[in-house]
Design an enzyme around this catalytic site. Structure first.
Site, mmCIF file in Angstrom:
data_model
loop_
_atom_site.group_PDB
_atom_site.id
_atom_site.type_symbol
_atom_site.label_atom_id
_atom_site.label_comp_id
_atom_site.label_asym_id
_atom_site.label_seq_id
_atom_site.Cartn_x
_atom_site.Cartn_y
_atom_site.Cartn_z
ATOM 1 N N GLY A 42 -3.853 9.429 4.225
ATOM 2 C CA GLY A 42 -3.338 9.296 5.453
ATOM 3 C C GLY A 42 -3.473 8.455 6.364
ATOM 4 O O GLY A 42 -3.190 7.792 7.545
ATOM 5 N N CYS A 51 -7.168 22.748 0.363
ATOM 6 C CA CYS A 51 -8.100 21.687 1.662
ATOM 7 C C CYS A 51 -8.788 22.774 2.106
ATOM 8 O O CYS A 51 -9.958 22.664 3.292
ATOM 9 C CB CYS A 51 -6.961 20.605 2.053
ATOM 10 N N GLU A 63 -2.159 16.674 7.107
ATOM 11 C CA GLU A 63 -2.890 17.568 7.343
ATOM 12 C C GLU A 63 -3.859 16.820 5.751
ATOM 13 O O GLU A 63 -3.020 16.402 4.736
ATOM 14 C CB GLU A 63 -1.967 18.982 6.459
ATOM 15 N N GLY A 68 -2.531 15.307 2.007
ATOM 16 C CA GLY A 68 -3.112 15.231 1.671
ATOM 17 C C GLY A 68 -4.298 14.288 1.462
ATOM 18 O O GLY A 68 -4.681 15.152 2.375
ATOM 19 N N SER A 69 -4.700 13.767 0.893
ATOM 20 C CA SER A 69 -6.563 12.750 1.198
ATOM 21 C C SER A 69 -6.513 11.866 2.239
ATOM 22 O O SER A 69 -5.250 11.583 2.555
ATOM 23 C CB SER A 69 -6.497 12.141 -0.068
ATOM 24 N N THR A 70 -7.357 11.957 2.889
ATOM 25 C CA THR A 70 -7.743 11.521 3.754
ATOM 26 C C THR A 70 -7.307 9.910 3.673
ATOM 27 O O THR A 70 -7.017 9.779 4.626
ATOM 28 C CB THR A 70 -9.712 11.428 4.578
#
Length: 495
Positions: A244, A295, A261, A239-241
């Protein structure tokens, strides 16, 4: 299970359980119709799922690898048997065109279960050279043997992404099970129904109760409970940074293992001697795969000034032939994005790019899709090409996660191209196009990315996958996924 219009149940401890928080509607991004009713788990039910996984871990981790392999193979058989209806469900949940839903979603799901059925049989022990020790304060002279052993981590929470509700969960669940772990899956709230079909396949294949559990929900609390449970030993997240980073902070407090990831802003470096048609075809995957919701897409094109005009012209011509429309219709290349909120977000980035000084070479207007009463419904974004960009623009630096490509020219040589490509918070996959193979590989080695495609956007599915910088932590795919879901133990003995 949900049948005959009933709401989907949770899957906990081998049982189908009514959700504590009721149900919510899963919406088809293509026409805004209701695909089905997804369950909203309570925090207590997520905890119950983690507890069930912990209880099942001991017996499952001691199961013979051949038995784990057989179950994964049988699950693949079930998915293959139900391929057509489950591909239709994936298309309805995600808005992916038919070919993507079939080949890249359910088809890849089958392939990953097959791959890790074989993976369960891969060796987990490796002998190390013996070491001779002289007599001394610690004891008499001896020869010490050593063995490297891969052990399962324990209970793994798998939090999966909305862009691919088959390939992404299968890429986590299958290798985790192959290594002897047990799993709690928390699917993306936008399209969780496909993941429950995966659970059905595993149950029919004979997976023991509690080895896989699936809990879903729109509430942030559901994901939080799946991460902070004391029964969970590892979190695997796609998912999104930003999300994360928050998960990593929670994991750090109890030293849970992580596989992350996260976001990407893939640089596509195009040199003056590149095959421009091949480069355009590769860059065009940003528009055609999941409507840019991927991504790994080459969204940031860094092209030599001498071929800048030609590349922009070819990309513009390429886009003119990309049909935006209903994913169920033949010939559709670009479907909708996942939600109205995400459509608005992507469009706001296009407008931001215009304000920052970028020129819209193609797209920029919301497409109107459909006929009759359905006309204008769905969450469609026009494939958009932003040119005359500079590296300080937010549209160049931030992940848009939609069918938008930005183009940045450079005038110098390799050093300038590499500097521009590396001037990013992200480093998942980058790309190089050049007619000089030696130069392409030389530049690839200098790019701060977990992967680099040389004259291709293709993936080798045995090669390690993961990111540098804010694009993630750890590696998976192929045997690397088996390593990711294991701990290394040393066994030493004397002779």
């Amino acid at each position: 299970m949900n049948r005959d219009g009933a709401g989907q149940k949770l899957y906990i401890g081998g049982e189908w359980v009514e959700p504590g928080g009721g149900h919510y509607e899963v919406v088809n991004p293509a026409d805004e119709s209701v695909v089905g009713l997804a369950p909203e788990a309570s925090r207590a039910q997520v905890e119950e799922a983690a507890r069930a996984a912990a209880k099942a871990f001991g017996p499952w981790s001691r199961t013979a690898p051949e038995e784990r392999a057989a179950i994964l193979d049988r699950a693949a058989d079930v998915i293959q048997r139900e391929f057509e209806p489950w591909a239709e469900l994936a298309r309805a949940e995600t808005g992916a065109p038919t070919g993507i839903a079939r080949g890249m979603q359910v088809g890849v799901g089958v392939a990953r279960f097959r791959r890790y059925a074989k993976g369960a049989l891969e060796p987990v022990e490796r002998g190390l050279p013996p070491q001779v020790t002289e007599a001394g304060p610690m004891g008499r002279a001896s020869v010490l043997g050593a063995l490297e052993v891969r052990q399962p981590v324990g209970v793994v929470t798998c939090i999966t992404s909305y862009n691919n509700p088959w390939a992404n969960p299968a890429g986590k669940v299958a290798p985790a099970l192959a290594m002897g772990n047990t799993v709690v899956v928390k699917p993306a709230p936008q399209d969780p129904l496909s993941v429950f079909r995966m659970a059905e396949a595993l149950a029919e294949a004979g997976l023991p109760p509690g080895v896989v559990n699936v809990v879903s929900g729109q509430s942030v609390e559901v994901g939080e409970a799946a991460v902070d449970s004391p029964y969970v030993d590892m979190v695997s997240f796609t998912g999104s940074t930003g999300v994360g980073q928050r998960i990593a902070e929670v994991c750090g407090r109890s030293m849970k293992r992580q596989l992350m990831e996260l976001g990407g802003k893939g640089a596509a470096v195009v040199f003056e001697d590149a095959d421009l048609d091949a480069a355009v075809s590769g860059i065009g995957t940003t528009f055609s795969f999941y409507s840019g919701q991927i991504c790994t897409a080459p969204t940031r094109v860094i092209v030599h000034r001498s071929v800048y005009g030609a590349l922009v012209e070819k990309l513009t011509g390429y886009l003119a032939f990309m049909k935006v429309g209903d994913p169920a219709e033949k010939g559709t290349v670009v479907g909708p994005v996942i939600s109205a909120a995400h459509r608005d977000r992507v469009e706001s980035y296009v407008e931001l790019g215009r304000k920052e000084g970028a020129r819209i070479a193609y797209g920029g207007e919301r497409p109107v899709v459909g006929e009759g009463a359905g006309r204008g419904k769905g969450f469609y974004v026009a494939p958009t090409l932003l040119v005359d960009c500079t590296n300080d623009m937010r549209v160049v630096r931030e992940e848009i996660f939609g069918p938008v490509v930005v183009v940045v020219p450079f005038d110098g040589g390799e050093d300038e191209a590499v500097a521009l490509a590396n001037d990013s918070d992200y480093g998942l996959i980058s790309y190089v196009w050049s007619g000089d193979a030696a130069r392409a590989f030389r530049v690839a080695r200098r790019l701060r990315s977990g992967g680099v495609g040389v004259n291709t956007t293709g993936r080798n599915m045995e090669a390690p996958f993961g990111g540098f910088k804010r694009s993630g932590v750890g590696r998976d795919v192929g045997s690397y996924a088996l390593h990711a879901y294991s701990e290394v133990q040393s066994v030493v003995w004397t002779t």
